[in-house]
Design an enzyme around this catalytic site. Structure first.
Site, PDB file in Angstrom:
ATOM      1  N   ARG B  13       0.837  -1.218   0.000  1.00 44.22           N
ATOM      2  CA  ARG B  13       0.000   0.000   0.000  1.00 44.22           C
ATOM      3  C   ARG B  13       0.865   1.258   0.000  1.00 44.22           C
ATOM      4  O   ARG B  13       0.481   2.285  -0.562  1.00 44.22           O
ATOM      5  CB  ARG B  13      -0.959  -0.008   1.186  1.00 44.22           C
ATOM      6  CG  ARG B  13      -0.275  -0.099   2.529  1.00 44.22           C
ATOM      7  CD  ARG B  13      -1.291  -0.214   3.644  1.00 44.22           C
ATOM      8  NE  ARG B  13      -0.659  -0.632   4.880  1.00 44.22           N
ATOM      9  CZ  ARG B  13      -0.994  -0.189   6.081  1.00 44.22           C
ATOM     10  NH1 ARG B  13      -1.957   0.691   6.212  1.00 44.22           N
ATOM     11  NH2 ARG B  13      -0.382  -0.618   7.150  1.00 44.22           N
ATOM     12  N   SER B  40      -4.706   4.634   5.912  1.00 44.11           N
ATOM     13  CA  SER B  40      -4.530   3.226   5.545  1.00 44.11           C
ATOM     14  C   SER B  40      -4.089   3.075   4.095  1.00 44.11           C
ATOM     15  O   SER B  40      -3.382   2.151   3.740  1.00 44.11           O
ATOM     16  CB  SER B  40      -5.850   2.469   5.732  1.00 44.11           C
ATOM     17  OG  SER B  40      -6.224   2.479   7.082  1.00 44.11           O
ATOM     18  N   GLU B  61     -18.974   4.569  -0.080  1.00 46.01           N
ATOM     19  CA  GLU B  61     -18.196   4.028  -1.198  1.00 46.01           C
ATOM     20  C   GLU B  61     -18.989   4.029  -2.505  1.00 46.01           C
ATOM     21  O   GLU B  61     -18.418   4.229  -3.584  1.00 46.01           O
ATOM     22  CB  GLU B  61     -17.718   2.612  -0.870  1.00 46.01           C
ATOM     23  CG  GLU B  61     -16.743   2.525   0.306  1.00 46.01           C
ATOM     24  CD  GLU B  61     -17.421   2.562   1.674  1.00 46.01           C
ATOM     25  OE1 GLU B  61     -18.669   2.498   1.738  1.00 46.01           O
ATOM     26  OE2 GLU B  61     -16.700   2.655   2.689  1.00 46.01           O
ATOM     27  N   PHE B  86     -14.475  -3.007   0.479  1.00 42.61           N
ATOM     28  CA  PHE B  86     -15.391  -1.891   0.193  1.00 42.61           C
ATOM     29  C   PHE B  86     -15.179  -1.348  -1.218  1.00 42.61           C
ATOM     30  O   PHE B  86     -15.973  -0.536  -1.702  1.00 42.61           O
ATOM     31  CB  PHE B  86     -15.209  -0.785   1.232  1.00 42.61           C
ATOM     32  CG  PHE B  86     -15.158  -1.308   2.643  1.00 42.61           C
ATOM     33  CD1 PHE B  86     -16.063  -2.270   3.071  1.00 42.61           C
ATOM     34  CD2 PHE B  86     -14.184  -0.880   3.528  1.00 42.61           C
ATOM     35  CE1 PHE B  86     -16.008  -2.779   4.355  1.00 42.61           C
ATOM     36  CE2 PHE B  86     -14.128  -1.392   4.810  1.00 42.61           C
ATOM     37  CZ  PHE B  86     -15.033  -2.342   5.235  1.00 42.61           C
ATOM     38  N   HIS B 112      -5.514  -3.670   1.724  1.00 35.89           N
ATOM     39  CA  HIS B 112      -5.967  -4.618   2.747  1.00 35.89           C
ATOM     40  C   HIS B 112      -6.730  -5.785   2.143  1.00 35.89           C
ATOM     41  O   HIS B 112      -7.701  -6.279   2.711  1.00 35.89           O
ATOM     42  CB  HIS B 112      -6.821  -3.902   3.798  1.00 35.89           C
ATOM     43  CG  HIS B 112      -6.042  -2.917   4.639  1.00 35.89           C
ATOM     44  ND1 HIS B 112      -5.322  -1.897   4.094  1.00 35.89           N
ATOM     45  CD2 HIS B 112      -5.880  -2.817   5.978  1.00 35.89           C
ATOM     46  CE1 HIS B 112      -4.744  -1.196   5.055  1.00 35.89           C
ATOM     47  NE2 HIS B 112      -5.053  -1.726   6.209  1.00 35.89           N
ATOM     48  N   ASP B 120      -8.577  -7.733  12.045  1.00 36.50           N
ATOM     49  CA  ASP B 120      -9.953  -7.244  11.855  1.00 36.50           C
ATOM     50  C   ASP B 120     -10.924  -8.372  11.497  1.00 36.50           C
ATOM     51  O   ASP B 120     -12.128  -8.246  11.676  1.00 36.50           O
ATOM     52  CB  ASP B 120     -10.010  -6.175  10.760  1.00 36.50           C
ATOM     53  CG  ASP B 120      -9.628  -4.798  11.280  1.00 36.50           C
ATOM     54  OD1 ASP B 120      -9.516  -4.646  12.517  1.00 36.50           O
ATOM     55  OD2 ASP B 120      -9.426  -3.891  10.458  1.00 36.50           O
ATOM     56  N   ARG B 170      -1.752  -4.902   3.192  1.00 32.72           N
ATOM     57  CA  ARG B 170      -1.374  -4.207   4.410  1.00 32.72           C
ATOM     58  C   ARG B 170       0.014  -4.570   4.942  1.00 32.72           C
ATOM     59  O   ARG B 170       0.728  -3.689   5.411  1.00 32.72           O
ATOM     60  CB  ARG B 170      -2.422  -4.527   5.473  1.00 32.72           C
ATOM     61  CG  ARG B 170      -2.121  -3.905   6.809  1.00 32.72           C
ATOM     62  CD  ARG B 170      -3.191  -4.281   7.843  1.00 32.72           C
ATOM     63  NE  ARG B 170      -2.886  -3.654   9.113  1.00 32.72           N
ATOM     64  CZ  ARG B 170      -2.969  -4.289  10.284  1.00 32.72           C
ATOM     65  NH1 ARG B 170      -3.355  -5.550  10.346  1.00 32.72           N
ATOM     66  NH2 ARG B 170      -2.666  -3.660  11.403  1.00 32.72           N
TER      67      ARG B 170
END
Lengths: 285, 318
Positions: B13, B40, B61, B86, B112, B120, B170
């Protein structure tokens, strides 16, 4: 500057022909959505023949032009007719509506390269987001023209439109005019019975929009001043929405005011019955 | 087995963030949108330098995808940023209609992705995104393997006209691809030539494939390892050329085996060159909370799984 800048009498003539086109197109393939198309005829005729700066020599980016987005894509017949009558393509092509290999798909699309269309629509609720994005790019490009978007009222049941409404106010997108076709009907019945919208004016106001109300969007005498007023309110930090009362099926007596003609085509006898009510003003395609 | 030296490990990322910043400086048409995840997605440097070309959308989104589609009208090249979950499942219909069917030049940049999102848990660990995106006509699907390659891919997709799904992640992983390596969309990269088996890996599994190659070499198995950074369009020629030589194949990806790289490869082989194939992928299940390493081990996405799959594939050769 609008390339036609028609007076009301000329606008009425175009509207008559557009209504003829709509019922003939839908009848020819025994499918399509005449109700909302007839109800929004005045708005689209007013935009393309009076209100918007636009060029029928179509280019996708539309720099220096006002842009129009149809979010409730099922009323494609009215848009196709208006685009053809405004010179975007030959009205003869209206006869291909919903047929195999046509550029006039059931719902509008860029995929077949029909001039005048800048985004596909049909799955509801997406047009305001697209229009707001295009409006922000106009600002980035120092283009002072406006962006118009039309949604249905039942369409406001989609959550995405409220995401878009919130966003436009937050980012002060004040070069957009959103018209809501407030005809009170959707497929399963009256909007109030299916999913009531509550006080739409207050909803939009609380989302940060300047709200105008057009009592009768099927009357040029009321619609044109409302559109002028909406335009005059742009550039003042607030997005503008017009709640436009219309009658589904307007102009054809047996179709008026009922959700039953949302997505049903007239049969041969009904077509004749409709056409006698609609003057042929610009030659049928 | 070739050696792949690297001086540091970095997250893919951050490669996206670095690529976006460079694009900001070199291409005035590039704009960026984010749905409340700028940290993020590592978009901070772009935002700092080009605030007028950044659009904060909030947690919305669907609206973000529509806005991006609209921003192409007028000539901008929008890059949207949020988690892979998302970026795809949540907004599939918006991407389908307003981006893919409409042929809009939107770059959907998704961080991610997969199990390595970690603690998560399954709500955020999408393992179906490659499948959803590759099924859309006109969509290009890219899953780079390290920082340098993600940066290069970010820059390359701005040059390409059309919708793109760029998938990254990530965790930090060895940054071993050359910093000056040009990214060619749809062109597989040969990492190690070999004769016994073809390992086709994408994303985070590319480094795992290299680790597996070393283990296999010690056991006398000569693996050909290819980095399939572009899943669509798939470099069928490179795959077929390799498989003709080795006679068996293992695909490796951080994704459900349904809909992923493995199935794309299987389709090519079924039509052109039926070949024993083994899949290193998630076995049609959701993930769970855990550290990235724990999850990759539990769900069979590490070098050991690749080594095992290679042995199964080789044993199936006629």
């Amino acid at each position: 500057m609008n390339p036609f800048n028609y007076e009301t009498e000329q606008l009425l003539d175009v509207a008559h022909q557009v209504r003829r086109d709509i019922v003939r197109m839908v009848h020819a393939v025994n499918s399509g959505h005449p109700g909302g198309s007839l109800g929004c005829t005045e708005l689209l005729v007013a935009l393309y023949f009076k209100q918007m700066t636009h060029n029928p020599e179509f280019n996708m980016n539309g720099e220096g032009e006002d842009l129009f987005f149809l979010s409730n894509g099922h009323i494609s017949p009215v848009w196709y007719s208006v685009l053809a009558r405004a010179g975007y393509f030959d009205p003869k092509e209206l006869s291909t509506f919903r047929k195999l290999d046509s550029r006039l798909q059931g719902h509008p699309t860029t995929h077949e390269g029909l001039p005048g269309i800048r985004i596909a629509s049909g799955s509801l609720g997406q047009g305001p987001s697209v229009a707001i994005g295009a409006a922000q790019v106009k600002k980035l490009n120092n283009d002072d023209k406006l962006v118009y978007v039309l949604t249905g009222d039942g369409e406001l049941e989609e959550g995405q439109v409220w995401e878009a409404a919130m966003y436009a106010a937050h980012h002060k997108v004040d070069n957009i005019i959103w018209a809501v076709d407030y005809n009170g009907q959707q497929i399963d019945g009256p909007v109030d019975a299916v999913m009531s919208l509550g006080n739409l004016r207050l909803k939009f106001e609380s989302f940060g929009w300047k709200v105008l109300h057009c009592e009768n969007g099927n009357d040029f005498a009321q619609l044109l001043p409302t559109l002028e007023e909406a335009k005059s309110l742009t550039g003042q930090g607030l997005p503008v929405v017009i709640l436009m009362n219309t009658q589904m099926g307007f102009g054809v007596d047996f179709m008026m005011g009922s959700h039953k003609w949302h997505g049903v085509a007239p049969n041969d006898a009904q077509l004749e019955q409709a056409l006698v009510q609609l003057k042929e003003t610009l030659n049928d395609y | 087995m070739k050696d792949f030296p690297y001086s540091e490990s970095k997250d893919t990322r951050s490669g996206f963030g670095a690529g976006l910043l460079e694009l900001g400086r070199t291409n005035p048409n590039v704009v960026a949108l984010c749905a409340d995840l700028v940290g993020s997605l590592k978009m901070g440097d772009f935002i700092k330098e080009f605030p007028e070309r950044f659009f904060q959308v909030g947690i919305a989104e669907a609206n973000m995808i529509g806005l991006a589609a609209g921003m192409t009208i007028g000539g901008k090249i929008p890059f949207t940023g949020t988690f892979a979950n998302f970026s795809t499942g949540r907004v599939y219909d918006q991407i389908r209609q307003s981006v893919a069917y409409s042929g809009k030049n939107v770059k959907i940049c998704a961080s991610h992705a997969g199990l390595t999102l970690g603690e998560d848990g399954a709500t955020h660990q999408i393992l179906e995104d490659i499948g959803m995106m590759k099924m859309l006509p006109h969509m290009t699907v890219i899953n780079p393997c390290d920082f340098n390659q993600t940066k290069a891919a970010t820059i390359a997709i701005a040059e390409y006209e059309g919708p793109v799904y760029l998938r990254f992640g990530r965790p930090v992983v060895p940054n071993f691809t050359p910093a000056d390596q040009k990214f060619e969309i749809g062109k597989a990269l040969m990492l190690n030539e070999g004769k016994d088996v073809t390992i086709l890996a994408t994303g985070h599994l590319v480094w795992k494939a290299i680790l597996a190659g070393k283990i296999l070499a010690e056991q006398g198995i000569d693996a050909e390892i290819i980095n399939i950074h572009t899943i669509k369009p798939l470099d069928s020629e490179a795959i077929l050329a390799s498989v003709r030589k080795t006679g068996c194949v293992v695909t490796a990806e951080e994704h459900n085996y349904l809909g992923g790289l493995g199935e794309s490869v299987a389709r090519v082989l079924a039509q052109e060159l039926p070949t024993p194939q083994e899949f290193v992928a998630v076995n049609d299940t959701f993930g769970e909370s855990g550290t990235p390493d724990q999850l990759m081990e539990k769900y069979g996405l590490n070098e050991t799984s690749i080594v095992d799959a290679v042995k199964r594939a080789i044993s199936r050769k006629k």
